[in-house]
Write an enzyme that holds these catalytic residues in place. Structure first.
Site, mmCIF file in Angstrom:
data_model
loop_
_atom_site.group_PDB
_atom_site.id
_atom_site.type_symbol
_atom_site.label_atom_id
_atom_site.label_comp_id
_atom_site.label_asym_id
_atom_site.label_seq_id
_atom_site.Cartn_x
_atom_site.Cartn_y
_atom_site.Cartn_z
ATOM 1 N N GLY A 177 0.896 -1.124 0.009
ATOM 2 C CA GLY A 177 -0.013 0.082 -0.064
ATOM 3 C C GLY A 177 0.992 1.257 0.080
ATOM 4 N N ASP A 178 0.203 2.419 -0.320
ATOM 5 C CA ASP A 178 0.819 3.905 -0.011
ATOM 6 C C ASP A 178 1.893 4.002 -1.219
ATOM 7 O OD1 ASP A 178 -0.760 4.039 1.960
ATOM 8 O OD2 ASP A 178 0.683 3.311 3.516
ATOM 9 N N LYS A 230 -0.769 5.290 -5.498
ATOM 10 C CA LYS A 230 -2.054 5.156 -6.364
ATOM 11 C C LYS A 230 -2.894 6.304 -6.576
ATOM 12 C CE LYS A 230 -3.288 1.889 -3.297
ATOM 13 N NZ LYS A 230 -2.321 1.800 -2.452
ATOM 14 N N LYS A 232 -2.118 9.485 -6.552
ATOM 15 C CA LYS A 232 -1.702 10.518 -7.603
ATOM 16 C C LYS A 232 -1.720 10.027 -8.941
ATOM 17 C CE LYS A 232 2.363 12.087 -9.830
ATOM 18 N NZ LYS A 232 3.556 12.925 -9.920
ATOM 19 N N GLY A 241 -5.836 5.897 2.388
ATOM 20 C CA GLY A 241 -5.576 6.989 2.282
ATOM 21 C C GLY A 241 -4.992 7.460 1.038
ATOM 22 N N HIS A 242 -5.530 8.024 0.015
ATOM 23 C CA HIS A 242 -5.066 8.377 -1.132
ATOM 24 C C HIS A 242 -4.734 9.880 -1.317
ATOM 25 C CE1 HIS A 242 -6.508 4.513 -3.025
ATOM 26 N NE2 HIS A 242 -5.817 4.090 -1.864
ATOM 27 N N ARG A 248 -22.885 -13.477 6.078
ATOM 28 C CA ARG A 248 -24.252 -13.253 5.493
ATOM 29 C C ARG A 248 -25.255 -12.687 6.817
ATOM 30 N NH1 ARG A 248 -24.130 -19.359 3.291
ATOM 31 N NH2 ARG A 248 -23.155 -19.441 5.415
ATOM 32 N N GLN A 260 -5.040 -0.270 -1.220
ATOM 33 C CA GLN A 260 -3.873 -1.264 -0.217
ATOM 34 C C GLN A 260 -3.002 -1.784 -1.451
ATOM 35 O OE1 GLN A 260 -7.298 -2.111 0.833
ATOM 36 N NE2 GLN A 260 -7.070 -0.292 2.017
ATOM 37 N N THR A 307 -1.314 8.520 5.464
ATOM 38 C CA THR A 307 -1.904 9.530 5.044
ATOM 39 C C THR A 307 -3.458 9.544 5.770
ATOM 40 O OG1 THR A 307 -1.413 8.909 2.699
ATOM 41 C CG2 THR A 307 -3.410 10.158 2.847
ATOM 42 N N ASP A 352 12.508 10.305 -7.001
ATOM 43 C CA ASP A 352 13.265 11.167 -6.560
ATOM 44 C C ASP A 352 13.587 11.125 -5.174
ATOM 45 O OD1 ASP A 352 10.137 11.731 -6.294
ATOM 46 O OD2 ASP A 352 10.784 12.869 -4.687
ATOM 47 N N SER A 376 6.824 8.623 -11.675
ATOM 48 C CA SER A 376 6.377 9.748 -10.857
ATOM 49 C C SER A 376 7.660 10.394 -10.277
ATOM 50 C CB SER A 376 5.406 9.469 -10.085
ATOM 51 O OG SER A 376 5.109 10.250 -9.001
HETATM 52 P P1 GDP Z 1 -1.616 5.493 -2.088
HETATM 53 O O1 GDP Z 1 -2.210 5.184 -0.703
HETATM 54 O O2 GDP Z 1 -1.171 4.505 -2.845
HETATM 55 O O3 GDP Z 1 -2.533 6.634 -2.691
HETATM 56 O O4 GDP Z 1 -0.360 6.445 -1.505
HETATM 57 P P2 GDP Z 1 -0.371 7.649 -0.210
HETATM 58 O O5 GDP Z 1 -1.033 8.791 -0.686
HETATM 59 O O6 GDP Z 1 -0.962 7.174 0.856
HETATM 60 O O7 GDP Z 1 1.087 7.929 -0.089
HETATM 61 C C1 GDP Z 1 1.877 8.324 -1.345
HETATM 62 C C2 GDP Z 1 2.639 9.710 -0.880
HETATM 63 O O8 GDP Z 1 3.931 9.857 -1.827
HETATM 64 C C3 GDP Z 1 1.774 10.887 -0.829
HETATM 65 O O9 GDP Z 1 2.014 11.628 0.183
HETATM 66 C C4 GDP Z 1 1.935 11.117 -2.203
HETATM 67 O O10 GDP Z 1 1.862 12.754 -2.381
HETATM 68 C C5 GDP Z 1 3.503 11.189 -2.177
HETATM 69 N N1 GDP Z 1 3.705 10.789 -3.828
HETATM 70 C C6 GDP Z 1 3.473 10.266 -4.940
HETATM 71 N N2 GDP Z 1 3.973 10.134 -5.808
HETATM 72 C C7 GDP Z 1 5.368 10.675 -5.447
HETATM 73 C C8 GDP Z 1 6.484 11.049 -6.071
HETATM 74 O O11 GDP Z 1 6.619 10.402 -7.264
HETATM 75 N N3 GDP Z 1 7.648 11.477 -5.496
HETATM 76 C C9 GDP Z 1 7.242 11.886 -3.954
HETATM 77 N N4 GDP Z 1 8.489 12.616 -3.506
HETATM 78 N N5 GDP Z 1 6.296 11.807 -3.546
HETATM 79 C C10 GDP Z 1 5.119 11.117 -4.129
HETATM 80 P P1 IMO Z 2 -3.749 2.435 0.703
HETATM 81 O O1 IMO Z 2 -5.085 2.505 -0.162
HETATM 82 C C1 IMO Z 2 -1.090 0.831 3.711
HETATM 83 C C2 IMO Z 2 -2.716 -2.226 6.478
HETATM 84 C C3 IMO Z 2 -2.821 -1.622 8.136
HETATM 85 C C4 IMO Z 2 -2.746 -3.146 8.648
HETATM 86 C C5 IMO Z 2 -3.321 -4.087 7.680
HETATM 87 C C6 IMO Z 2 -4.858 -4.534 8.054
HETATM 88 O O2 IMO Z 2 -3.682 4.101 1.332
HETATM 89 O O3 IMO Z 2 -2.654 2.108 0.071
HETATM 90 P P2 IMO Z 2 -6.824 -3.098 8.027
HETATM 91 O O4 IMO Z 2 -7.411 -1.660 8.713
HETATM 92 O O5 IMO Z 2 -7.237 -2.757 6.339
HETATM 93 O O6 IMO Z 2 -7.698 -4.172 8.456
HETATM 94 O O7 IMO Z 2 -5.310 -3.113 8.308
HETATM 95 O O8 IMO Z 2 -3.285 -3.285 6.526
HETATM 96 N N1 IMO Z 2 -3.276 -1.220 5.682
HETATM 97 C C7 IMO Z 2 -2.638 -0.309 4.680
HETATM 98 N N2 IMO Z 2 -1.314 -0.128 4.716
HETATM 99 N N3 IMO Z 2 -1.971 1.332 2.944
HETATM 100 C C8 IMO Z 2 -3.396 1.217 2.824
HETATM 101 O O9 IMO Z 2 -4.088 1.597 1.940
HETATM 102 C C9 IMO Z 2 -3.624 0.282 4.010
HETATM 103 N N4 IMO Z 2 -5.075 -0.230 4.266
HETATM 104 C C10 IMO Z 2 -4.793 -1.247 5.287
HETATM 105 O O10 IMO Z 2 -1.796 -0.760 8.221
HETATM 106 O O11 IMO Z 2 -1.096 -3.392 8.616
HETATM 107 MG MG MG Z 3 -2.184 5.433 1.110
#
Ligand code: GDP
Ligand code: IMO
Ligand code: MG
Length: 430
Positions: free
Chosen positions: A12-13, A16, A18, A40-41, A144, A224, A299, A333, A413
């Protein structure tokens, strides 16, 4: 017409939000298909940051239809709060541009409570969940006994459904030594929010079928990542849904022909939030530096993310089981200025070298990563918008990754900003 799914290839994170925001310009409909407000996107557009949890990232662009599919678990209170938050940022959300599947499962306060109780109990292993009630809500769906969005529209039968659900939860609460719930109170609580979210209720499957027939392009937004998939991730340290690409279809009521390209979002290094194995984790100054430069804080929950080198074995696994056709490599970067960059190319387990992630959690904790060193670069890639702006070593790193994971980079990116993106190959035109 091509429809594209975006999924995370790590824990995750990956960025996605962006990438979905960038791609949404080329699509008509953006659909969330699994997870809930554990996601958290982050989107950054002309210096303004938008943090989304449940709403599809396409909501920020005018003229796009945003859809939440049946595979998503929806906390009505969290949704209401998020709609207010995004409206305050100047974004319009109406029942015209947001549709929610009538067969989507609801997260109730009792799910959130159970999630927190379990995480706080030392009888259970700690997963490090987001405590949003995601796991308990999916359990009730499979069991269910869920309340679904459509149930809110039928008040005569709702109280019976709630009673059945609450009876089940009261057995658990009693066993854990906690106060039982009163079904009447749960009913009233739910009624108090029902009118706020019912206007978005829709026959999502039909809407998407009609959109396809009309030649519209659909962008499926995963939450995720593959390593958090309930079946294919690092179980039990995973989320409670399937995060792989077929869920894009089952999670919105579309058939297998509706998906043409799967884009796997991959961070140029690795992060993980919550507990669980992480072979390439750097609990040292390298991890600190990655976290600092990458602003690696959740996020959603604000938790500090664990950081480490990229794991090509894991990403290759994600590509295979996730059905990934192309990669969007993000946060290149953040690697600027590292003299040497490491890529994990295999593991050692009991003196043996393996090129796959073992299935047993105990083994996943024990394996030792085997690294290949790649020369770093001192110039900045931050904000680069074309290949020509990248140092030769950065290009070599990208090329080597492509070889090791067996998949090409479609997008690159180089900063959080929407436009700091390099298009290599358009996923919609593949
Ligand atoms: P997601 O859950 O996959 O949507 O990712 P998150 O938003 O939780 O975390 C990605 C973080 O990296 C966010 O703070 C974005 O603004 C940041 N981000 C995304 N792409 C880039 C990149 O190419 N460079 C940098 N420095 N930050 C980025
Ligand atoms: P995005 O969409 C990163 C992780 C939690 C925990 C596990 C189970 O922003 O990438 P849950 O609350 O889903 O039962 O937690 O999954 N987790 C994430 N880690 N990015 C996420 O979403 C996540 N959603 C859940 O930290 O380890
Ligand atoms: Mg996230």
């Amino acid at each position: 017409m091509a429809n594209v799914a975006v999924i995370g290839s790590q824990w995750g994170d990956e960025g996605k939000g962006k990438i979905v925001d960038w791609l949404s310009n080329r699509s008509d409909v953006v659909v969330r298909f699994q997870g809930g407000h554990n996601a958290g996107h982050t989107l950054v557009i002309d210096g303004v940051t938008y943090k989304l949890a449940l709403l599809p990232s396409g909501i920020v662009r005018g003229g796009k239809l945003s859809v939440i599919g049946n595979g998503v678990v929806i906390d009505p209170w969290a949704l209401s709060k998020e709609i207010k938050y995004i409206t305050d940022l100047g974004i319009t959300v109406t029942s015209e541009n947001l549709k929610i599947a009538e067969n989507a499962t609801l997260i109730l306060p009792l799910h959130q409570k159970l999630d927190s109780l379990r995480e706080g109990s030392n009888k259970n292993i700690k997963i490090g969940t987001t405590k949003r009630g995601i796991g308990p809500a999916y359990e009730d769906k499979i069991g269910r006994r869920s309340i679904r969005l459509a149930d809110l529209a039928n008040k005569d039968t709702l109280s019976d459904k709630i009673e059945r659900l609450v009876n089940h939860h009261n057995i658990i609460l009693r066993g854990m030594g906690h106060n039982e719930l009163n079904p009447k109170e749960v009913f009233n609580e739910l009624l108090s929010i029902a009118d706020e979210i019912l206007p978005y209720k829709a026959r999502v499957s039909s809407i998407l079928s009609d959109a396809r027939k009309a030649g519209k392009r659909i962008l499926f937004e995963g939450a995720q990542g593959v390593m958090l998939d309930i079946d294919h991730g690092t179980y039990p340290f995973v989320t409670s849904s399937n995060t792989i690409s077929p869920t894009a279809l089952s999670g919105v009521g579309q058939n297998i022909k509706a998906l043409n390209f799967v884009l796997g979002i991959t961070k140029a290094y690795t992060t993980r939030v919550g507990e669980g194995p992480f072979p390439t984790e750097q609990e040292n100054e390298i991890g600190e530096e990655l976290g600092k430069k990458g602003h690696e804080f959740g996020t959603n929950t604000g938790r500090k993310r664990r950081c480490g080198w990229i794991d090509a074995v894991m990403v290759r696994h994600a590509i295979e089981v996730g059905g990934i056709d192309g990669i969007a490599l993000t946060k290149l970067d953040v690697l600027d200025g590292f003299e040497t960059i490491k890529i994990c190319i295999g593991y050692e387990l009991d003196g043996e070298i393996i090129n796959y992630l073992p299935i047993a959690s105990e083994d996943q904790f024990r394996i030792k990563p085997i690294y290949e060193d790649v020369k770093g670069w001192s110039d900045s890639t931050y904000g680069a918008r074309s290949w020509n702006e990248l140092p030769a070593e950065a290009i070599k790193y990208v090329k080597r990754l492509e070889e090791l994971v067996g998949c090409s980079v479609s997008l690159l990116s180089t900063s959080p900003e929407r436009e700091d993106t390099i298009l290599v190959k358009d996923p919609f035109e593949d």
